[in-house]
Design a protein around this motif. Structure first.
Motif, PDB file in Angstrom:
ATOM      1  N   TYR A 296       2.411   9.245  10.160  1.00  0.00           N
ATOM      2  CA  TYR A 296       1.597   8.298  10.906  1.00  0.00           C
ATOM      3  C   TYR A 296       2.160   6.875  10.898  1.00  0.00           C
ATOM      4  O   TYR A 296       1.466   5.942  11.295  1.00  0.00           O
ATOM      5  N   GLY A 297       3.408   6.722  10.473  1.00  0.00           N
ATOM      6  CA  GLY A 297       3.973   5.387  10.382  1.00  0.00           C
ATOM      7  C   GLY A 297       3.969   4.617  11.688  1.00  0.00           C
ATOM      8  O   GLY A 297       3.834   3.384  11.694  1.00  0.00           O
ATOM      9  N   ASP A 298       4.083   5.337  12.811  1.00  0.00           N
ATOM     10  CA  ASP A 298       4.088   4.649  14.100  1.00  0.00           C
ATOM     11  C   ASP A 298       2.681   4.347  14.599  1.00  0.00           C
ATOM     12  O   ASP A 298       2.526   3.706  15.649  1.00  0.00           O
ATOM     13  N   GLN A 299       1.655   4.773  13.869  1.00  0.00           N
ATOM     14  CA  GLN A 299       0.279   4.531  14.283  1.00  0.00           C
ATOM     15  C   GLN A 299      -0.414   3.465  13.445  1.00  0.00           C
ATOM     16  O   GLN A 299      -1.607   3.225  13.610  1.00  0.00           O
ATOM     17  N   VAL A 300       0.338   2.836  12.528  1.00  0.00           N
ATOM     18  CA  VAL A 300      -0.201   1.747  11.707  1.00  0.00           C
ATOM     19  C   VAL A 300       0.806   0.615  11.651  1.00  0.00           C
ATOM     20  O   VAL A 300       1.997   0.810  11.916  1.00  0.00           O
ATOM     21  N   GLU A 301       0.328  -0.576  11.329  1.00  0.00           N
ATOM     22  CA  GLU A 301       1.190  -1.705  11.055  1.00  0.00           C
ATOM     23  C   GLU A 301       1.269  -1.860   9.537  1.00  0.00           C
ATOM     24  O   GLU A 301       0.251  -2.064   8.877  1.00  0.00           O
ATOM     25  N   LEU A 302       2.469  -1.719   8.996  1.00  0.00           N
ATOM     26  CA  LEU A 302       2.640  -1.738   7.550  1.00  0.00           C
ATOM     27  C   LEU A 302       3.135  -3.109   7.099  1.00  0.00           C
ATOM     28  O   LEU A 302       4.098  -3.641   7.662  1.00  0.00           O
ATOM     29  N   GLY A 303       2.471  -3.668   6.084  1.00  0.00           N
ATOM     30  CA  GLY A 303       2.875  -4.954   5.530  1.00  0.00           C
ATOM     31  C   GLY A 303       3.715  -4.799   4.284  1.00  0.00           C
ATOM     32  O   GLY A 303       4.660  -4.002   4.241  1.00  0.00           O
ATOM     33  N   ASP A 304       3.366  -5.506   3.214  1.00  0.00           N
ATOM     34  CA  ASP A 304       4.141  -5.474   1.979  1.00  0.00           C
ATOM     35  C   ASP A 304       3.986  -4.134   1.268  1.00  0.00           C
ATOM     36  O   ASP A 304       2.900  -3.543   1.249  1.00  0.00           O
ATOM     37  N   VAL A 305       5.057  -3.668   0.660  1.00  0.00           N
ATOM     38  CA  VAL A 305       5.028  -2.510  -0.234  1.00  0.00           C
ATOM     39  C   VAL A 305       5.361  -3.027  -1.624  1.00  0.00           C
ATOM     40  O   VAL A 305       6.427  -3.611  -1.839  1.00  0.00           O
ATOM     41  N   ILE A 306       4.438  -2.836  -2.559  1.00  0.00           N
ATOM     42  CA  ILE A 306       4.540  -3.452  -3.884  1.00  0.00           C
ATOM     43  C   ILE A 306       4.538  -2.358  -4.944  1.00  0.00           C
ATOM     44  O   ILE A 306       3.626  -1.525  -4.981  1.00  0.00           O
ATOM     45  N   TYR A 307       5.524  -2.379  -5.802  1.00  0.00           N
ATOM     46  CA  TYR A 307       5.657  -1.320  -6.803  1.00  0.00           C
ATOM     47  C   TYR A 307       6.498  -1.838  -7.957  1.00  0.00           C
ATOM     48  O   TYR A 307       7.027  -2.948  -7.935  1.00  0.00           O
ATOM     49  N   ASN A 308       6.643  -1.032  -8.995  1.00  0.00           N
ATOM     50  CA  ASN A 308       7.597  -1.269 -10.072  1.00  0.00           C
ATOM     51  C   ASN A 308       7.828   0.074 -10.739  1.00  0.00           C
ATOM     52  O   ASN A 308       6.959   0.566 -11.461  1.00  0.00           O
TER      53      ASN A 308
ATOM     54  N   LEU B 259      12.514   3.074   1.637  1.00  0.00           N
ATOM     55  CA  LEU B 259      12.897   1.702   1.312  1.00  0.00           C
ATOM     56  C   LEU B 259      14.249   1.354   1.925  1.00  0.00           C
ATOM     57  O   LEU B 259      14.447   0.247   2.440  1.00  0.00           O
ATOM     58  N   ALA B 260      15.177   2.296   1.868  1.00  0.00           N
ATOM     59  CA  ALA B 260      16.505   2.036   2.424  1.00  0.00           C
ATOM     60  C   ALA B 260      16.456   1.846   3.929  1.00  0.00           C
ATOM     61  O   ALA B 260      17.165   1.004   4.490  1.00  0.00           O
ATOM     62  N   ASP B 261      15.583   2.602   4.605  1.00  0.00           N
ATOM     63  CA  ASP B 261      15.512   2.546   6.066  1.00  0.00           C
ATOM     64  C   ASP B 261      14.664   1.384   6.574  1.00  0.00           C
ATOM     65  O   ASP B 261      14.822   0.958   7.717  1.00  0.00           O
ATOM     66  N   ASN B 262      13.745   0.876   5.738  1.00  0.00           N
ATOM     67  CA  ASN B 262      12.772  -0.100   6.219  1.00  0.00           C
ATOM     68  C   ASN B 262      12.799  -1.425   5.472  1.00  0.00           C
ATOM     69  O   ASN B 262      11.942  -2.276   5.692  1.00  0.00           O
ATOM     70  N   GLY B 263      13.791  -1.577   4.573  1.00  0.00           N
ATOM     71  CA  GLY B 263      13.842  -2.789   3.773  1.00  0.00           C
ATOM     72  C   GLY B 263      13.955  -4.064   4.585  1.00  0.00           C
ATOM     73  O   GLY B 263      13.506  -5.131   4.159  1.00  0.00           O
ATOM     74  N   ASN B 264      14.528  -3.976   5.787  1.00  0.00           N
ATOM     75  CA  ASN B 264      14.660  -5.163   6.630  1.00  0.00           C
ATOM     76  C   ASN B 264      13.440  -5.386   7.516  1.00  0.00           C
ATOM     77  O   ASN B 264      13.305  -6.454   8.118  1.00  0.00           O
ATOM     78  N   ARG B 265      12.567  -4.377   7.606  1.00  0.00           N
ATOM     79  CA  ARG B 265      11.410  -4.469   8.500  1.00  0.00           C
ATOM     80  C   ARG B 265      10.165  -4.955   7.787  1.00  0.00           C
ATOM     81  O   ARG B 265       9.302  -5.590   8.387  1.00  0.00           O
TER      82      ARG B 265
END
Length: 556
Positions: free
Chosen positions: A191-203, A222-228
């Protein structure tokens, strides 16, 4: 300035410096024998190297600062109880976002404890916040099994008040166990194309985790979307603020260095979430050494909350120290309904029931969705009460719905050491297929937690078994959940066409159990209630459809 140069500079500041590479590639510099004055000198020293201060925060007497120089982000801290100063240097790091402008309130802030499938796993955690400005924040996201991604998309569409796609301000992931993070990867893939994704926060602490979960899809994302999108590694002491939600990070993976032999759960991110003015302690799977260190590091006031997410699903999570300090009014308990009756008595959960006097409600993950309006007093009607004689403990009418909507309490084989059957849904109910397996499969259908509430009960089953099936029966009141013999299995009698209407009554006072088929008594056997028992289907090369299941307290 690279990390090695920074290490050399810090050696000039203090000869007592250790360097440790974190699992995300950052470097941790550990300086011992710290004092508040010495910590101030450390900050001045770093500023002299070209770093500027971006954030400062305190939790009790623990001091935190974030500095940056354009190429690196430094997260610094001083902890009095162990006299340690820490500097975590992350190349191309992100300073935690603080939305300074007051959010425009256009809707009611909601906290949703998202229903979890709990079919082949008794773990899983997923929380959705709807902010006052209409955006969403996700915390973990279950394992993404079955229709969990579809179900989350349904909730987003239902709660979305903004024009266009549902918008995530942020998605927090507490640690890399599959029942917490895989739902993110699977949801975004579908469903990635059906939402607007903001920050991804993890450790992520990958030590002791890689063998227990598959992080590859997340790493690929992360590798594919790190610039987005912004990908942020959370550190303890950092504060993240989005609209009316503020996350104060209490624990992170690198806090435990140089402690060795830590469990992955020990490294779980945890937060004090202040949401619409209410304090909610989010513990993830924090337990063991991580919980012990946090309890020593911070004062009791750091954990005081109104709502508490019980650590590690209530399976020996968090600590007595944290629970006493939290002293919550409401519990968010991300575990299946069937386990709650058992694990509520485990340590350190006993503290919640024996010492915390303000608790007035418990929301258990199970098959129920809990949507809490953060602007109103939270009303709670408990469905965990003592069951009276004649009352239904568990009931299932197996309609042909999505598996998650079925409410089938964790039909699985994991707790027995045997494989589970293959499940499908049809117009007649739930079909369990073990035809391709050479050995018996054991499928849990009324869990130990529910059975522990009963001494006497009446169980009824309706369904149909393929007459060509080799064997199909019930395993009940057993001495061990790890093994069984054929003599432990009760046969389910059926008509020539395979249909059955089975009834089992267990009477502890009489010491007898009776089996009925189509209303007629077909067998009587001794019955002495054994602890830790459940009800299982045992199948070998069988094809069985179950339509109705009902468990009632008492003999009826």
């Amino acid at each position: 300035m690279n990390n090695f140069t920074l290490f050399q500079e810090l050696r000039k500041f203090s000869c007592l410096t250790d360097m440790h590479r974190c699992d995300d590639g950052a470097e941790l510099f550990l300086l011992r024998k710290g004092t508040p004055e010495r910590y101030g000198e450390l900050l001045d020293f770093l500023k002299g190297l070209g770093f500027s201060e971006e954030r400062q925060h305190t939790i009790g007497d623990v001091l935190f600062n974030v500095l940056a120089d354009g190429a690196h982000v430094l997260t610094c801290s001083y902890t009095p109880f162990d006299e340690r100063m820490r500097v975590v240097s992350q190349e191309n790091g992100v300073v935690p976002p603080i939305e300074e402008q007051p959010a425009k309130q256009i809707t009611t802030p909601l906290l949703t404890q998202v229903r979890t499938a709990y079919i082949f796993c008794d773990c899983g955690m997923s929380y959705l916040l709807r902010l006052c400005d209409g955006r969403f924040i996700m915390i973990d996201g279950n394992a993404g099994e079955y229709e969990e991604s579809d179900h989350l998309m349904d909730i987003l569409n239902e709660q979305n008040v903004l024009p266009g796609k549902p918008t995530f301000a942020a998605w927090f992931i507490t640690h890399p166990h599959g029942d917490h993070f895989q739902g993110f990867s699977r949801f975004i893939k579908k469903y990635g194309d059906q939402v607007e994704l903001g920050d991804v926060i993890y450790n992520y602490a990958r030590t002791d985790c890689s063998g227990r979960s598959n992080m590859a899809p997340f790493d690929e994302f992360l590798a594919d979307n790190g610039n987005r999108i912004r990908v942020i590694t959370a550190r303890s002491g950092q504060v993240f603020r989005y609209a009316d939600a503020e996350f104060e990070t209490l624990t992170a993976a690198e806090d435990l260095y140089p402690i060795d032999k830590v469990n992955c759960n020990d490294t779980s991110l945890s937060f004090m979430l202040t949401f619409a003015g209410r304090r909610i302690l989010i513990l993830g799977d924090l337990q063991g050494k991580g919980a012990d260190y946090a309890g020593k590091r911070f004062p009791a006031s750091a954990f005081k909350c109104e709502l508490l997410q019980v650590g590690h699903h209530g399976y020996w999570g968090a600590s007595e120290t944290i629970y006493r300090a939290a002293d919550p009014e409401l519990l968010l308990w991300p575990c299946p309904d069937f386990w709650f009756a058992r694990v509520r008595g485990w340590k350190p959960n006993q503290v919640l029931f024996e010492e915390c006097q303000n608790i007035r409600g418990i929301f258990v993950g199970g098959q129920r969705e809990d949507v809490l309006d953060m602007t109103k007093p939270i009303e709670y009607v408990s469905h965990y009460v003592d069951v009276a004689d004649g009352e239904t403990v568990y009931e299932e009418h197996c309609d042909p719905k999505r598996v998650m909507d079925l409410g089938w309490n964790c039909v699985c084989g994991g707790s027995t050491g045997y494989n589970g059957a293959i499940f499908t849904l049809g117009d007649d109910g739930v079909t369990m297929d073990s035809l391709i397996r050479e050995n018996p499969v054991v499928c849990m259908f009324v869990q130990r937690g529910q059975m522990d509430l009963l001494n006497d009960f009446t169980l009824t089953l309706k369904g149909k078994v393929d007459p060509q099936s080799e064997s199909f029966g019930l395993y009940w009141n057993y001495p061990s959940h790890d093994k069984f013999s054929a003599s432990d299995v009760l046969p389910v009698f059926h008509d020539s066409d395979g249909s059955f209407e089975f009834k089992l009554t267990a009477d502890s006072a009489a010491g007898l159990a009776k089996i009925y088929h189509n209303g007629a008594l077909v067998a009587t056997l001794p019955y002495v209630k054994k602890p830790d028992s459940g009800l299982y289907f045992v199948m070998k090369k069988a094809y069985v459809t179950v339509r109705d299941v009902k468990l009632v307290k008492g003999v009826h």
